[in-house]
Design an enzyme around this catalytic site. Structure first.
Site, PDB file in Angstrom:
ATOM      1  N   LYS A  57       0.796  -1.266   0.092  1.00 35.57           N
ATOM      2  CA  LYS A  57       0.020   0.050   0.145  1.00 35.57           C
ATOM      3  C   LYS A  57       0.906   1.344  -0.001  1.00 35.57           C
ATOM      4  O   LYS A  57       1.906   1.257   0.618  1.00 35.57           O
ATOM      5  CB  LYS A  57      -0.946  -0.011   1.019  1.00 35.57           C
TER       6      LYS A  57
ATOM      7  N   SER B 189      -9.739   2.124   2.975  1.00 34.07           N
ATOM      8  CA  SER B 189      -8.929   2.651   1.916  1.00 34.07           C
ATOM      9  C   SER B 189      -7.745   1.891   1.264  1.00 34.07           C
ATOM     10  O   SER B 189      -7.156   2.249   0.422  1.00 34.07           O
ATOM     11  CB  SER B 189      -8.021   3.970   2.643  1.00 34.07           C
TER      12      SER B 189
ATOM     13  N   SER C  90      -9.821  -0.359   7.098  1.00 31.88           N
ATOM     14  CA  SER C  90      -9.283  -0.323   5.775  1.00 31.88           C
ATOM     15  C   SER C  90      -8.399  -1.660   5.310  1.00 31.88           C
ATOM     16  O   SER C  90      -8.321  -1.563   4.316  1.00 31.88           O
ATOM     17  CB  SER C  90      -8.260   0.836   5.567  1.00 31.88           C
TER      18      SER C  90
HETATM   19  N1  GLN Z   1     -13.018   4.468   6.322  1.00 32.81           N
HETATM   20  C1  GLN Z   1     -12.397   4.705   7.419  1.00 32.81           C
HETATM   21  C2  GLN Z   1     -12.002   6.351   7.226  1.00 32.81           C
HETATM   22  O1  GLN Z   1     -12.293   6.909   6.295  1.00 32.81           O
HETATM   23  C3  GLN Z   1     -11.307   3.767   7.895  1.00 32.81           C
HETATM   24  C4  GLN Z   1     -10.254   4.262   7.052  1.00 32.81           C
HETATM   25  C5  GLN Z   1      -8.986   3.481   7.457  1.00 32.81           C
HETATM   26  O2  GLN Z   1      -9.057   2.471   8.325  1.00 32.81           O
HETATM   27  N2  GLN Z   1      -7.571   3.854   7.262  1.00 32.81           N
HETATM   28  O3  GLN Z   1     -11.480   6.897   7.920  1.00 32.81           O
END
Ligand code: GLN
Length: 486
Positions: free
Chosen positions: A77, A152, A176
């Site tokens: 990532k 994400s 994410s």
């Molecule tokens: N969807 C969540 C956010 O927008 C989690 C994102 C994540 O875990 N990096 O913050």
């Protein structure tokens, strides 16, 4: 060798160790698959950089000093900094940025022998649930290219599902790893907060950020997690001082007598019928394998959304202050003085969602609002963690959905960030408590889209989670399902 790209991490590792295939051959095969960048999953590919690593792996295999995963490809990532590839965190503000060092997770996986295929697309600074907040464009879901892959870590999940890589790293701050794994039909685990080093992981919300692997099976996740975790006390002050476990060693335990807690709040209003039916069927399979289903309650589940969307932006507003156009990253061309340089560089470099969170974070931390929002959120966070401890008196693992629906259509929530926030309801509680949790594919819901079950364990119980998932995968085939056309 025709279907090298369909092999598991475990199978590839064993073919490489027995020299039936070379690291260069494997890397070449996967690099060919990334040609044209299917699903827009990658943000940086550099064949030569990959082949240099693969040749070094072949030399180690020849000499007999290879790591356990020597020559097996992985992609990272784009929030993990890497020396050999650019690192952007999906943001324009870090366009073409090159780190002078590798993140600990990256270097540990390299030490285990893994060869880096490139960097994977993600929401800007890992803020999002659909990968549509990437400054470099959205990622498509290999199971249906008109849909989002989740976020994400959307590029990570899409690349594994499309067999562009056998494994990927992801980060999970509020879901994410689990949510994109669920949406793309693969397996992913977020370990206990502190298990994996955050050194070199571009910070979003430091008290929540945690790295983990995405792969097709629990067996592969176990191999990857053992390689990437471990104390890093000098470089990450929240790193846990616990020995690295061999998570593969405990994958043979039968489920007889295992108590699986079913939180009623995870099965209420808002959970789509198709997801519910698919999860119920999986629970029946686990029951048939000897597990006991125990009703439990996590009464503050709903509060996880406001609590997370106060704490995470608060930490983000502080973490992202380092992107000022001075030390690294984008600097505006037109400025008159220092303050205008800061302002314009940040205004040009950050996307809309990132700006929204920086402003929300600055607001909840500001004088006069701190007590009402930030402090209150911290107190409820603690109560959420306590609720889990009460629940674990009655059960060994907790199971429920990862997300309320299957992956939605691209563009669906584009003008409504709140809709994305609300969909995080089932992943946020375990994140706020710092507990290990994973997503395991359990079948198809509406429109033939994958559904994942979420397993949550008590602190440091990754081995137990992985074993439950592995036992399930021994009697089911959902994790081997290939998206059409792959
Ligand atoms: N969807 C969540 C956010 O927008 C989690 C994102 C994540 O875990 N990096 O913050």
């Amino acid at each position: 060798m025709g279907d090298l790209h369909n092999l598991s991490v475990k199978a590839l590792a064993s073919l490489l160790q027995s020299k039936e295939v070379s690291a260069v051959e494997v890397a070449t095969r996967f690099l060919a698959r990334t040609g044209g960048n299917p699903h827009h999953a990658f943000l940086d590919i550099d064949s030569e950089a990959t082949l240099v690593q693969a040749r070094a792996s072949d030399a180690k295999l020849a000499k007999g000093n290879a790591g356990p995963l020597e020559g097996v490809p992985i992609a990272h990532k784009d929030v993990f900094v890497t020396r050999d590839f650019a690192t952007t965190a999906g943001s324009k503000i870090l366009k073409d940025y090159r780190s002078p060092f590798d993140a600990t997770v990256v270097s540990r996986l390299r030490t285990a022998g893994m060869v880096t295929l490139g960097k994977l697309n993600c929401d800007e600074f890992a803020m999002g649930s659909a990968n549509e907040n990437s400054a470099y464009g959205a990622v498509t879901n290999p199971c249906d290219t008109s849909r989002i892959p989740g976020g994400s870590s959307g590029g990570s999940a899409a690349a594994v599902a499309a067999r562009l890589t056998p494994a990927a790293t992801g980060t999970d701050t509020g879901g994410s790893i689990r949510q994109p794994a669920s949406f793309c039909g693969i397996t992913g685990i977020k370990p206990t907060y502190g298990r994996a080093s955050r050194y070199g992981m571009i910070a979003y919300a430091s008290s929540l950020d945690q790295a983990g692997p995405l792969a097709r099976s629990a067996e592969d996740c176990a191999l990857l997690l053992s390689a990437m975790c471990g104390p890093d006390l000098d470089r990450d002050s929240t790193s846990l001082d616990v020995p690295v476990e061999n998570f593969s060693a405990t994958l043979g335990e039968p489920l007889q007598g295992l108590r699986i807690g079913i939180p009623k709040e995870f099965f209420g209003e808002g959970l789509a019928v198709d997801v519910r039916t698919t999860i119920d069927a999986a629970l029946q399979t686990l029951k048939a394998q000897g597990a006991k289903l125990v009703p439990i309650t996590l009464p503050r589940t709903e509060l996880a959304i406001p609590v997370y969307y106060i704490i995470a932006p608060a930490e983000a507003s502080s973490n992202l202050s380092r992107f000022d156009g001075v030390k690294f990253g984008h600097r505006t061309k037109n400025y008159t003085d220092l303050v205008s340089m800061y302002k314009k560089s940040r205004a040009e470099g950050f996307g809309e969602e990132v700006k929204r969170r920086i402003m929300t974070g600055a607001y909840v931390l500001s004088h006069g609002y701190y007590d009402a929002y930030y402090l209150q959120a911290q107190k409820i966070r603690r109560m959420i963690a306590d609720d889990f401890q009460r629940a674990f008196e009655e059960c060994d693992v907790i199971a429920g959905p990862v997300a309320p629906t299957v992956a939605w259509k691209l563009g669906n929530n584009a003008s409504d960030p709140l809709a994305d926030y609300l969909a995080d309801i089932f992943t946020l509680p375990a994140s706020l408590a710092g507990l290990p949790c994973m997503s395991v594919p359990v079948g198809m819901g509406e429109s033939n889209m994958p559904v994942g079950i979420q397993l949550i364990g008590n602190y440091l119980q990754e081995a137990r989670l992985l074993n439950v998932a592995h036992q399930f995968q021994l009697v089911t085939d959902f994790h081997n399902a290939k998206p059409e056309g792959v």
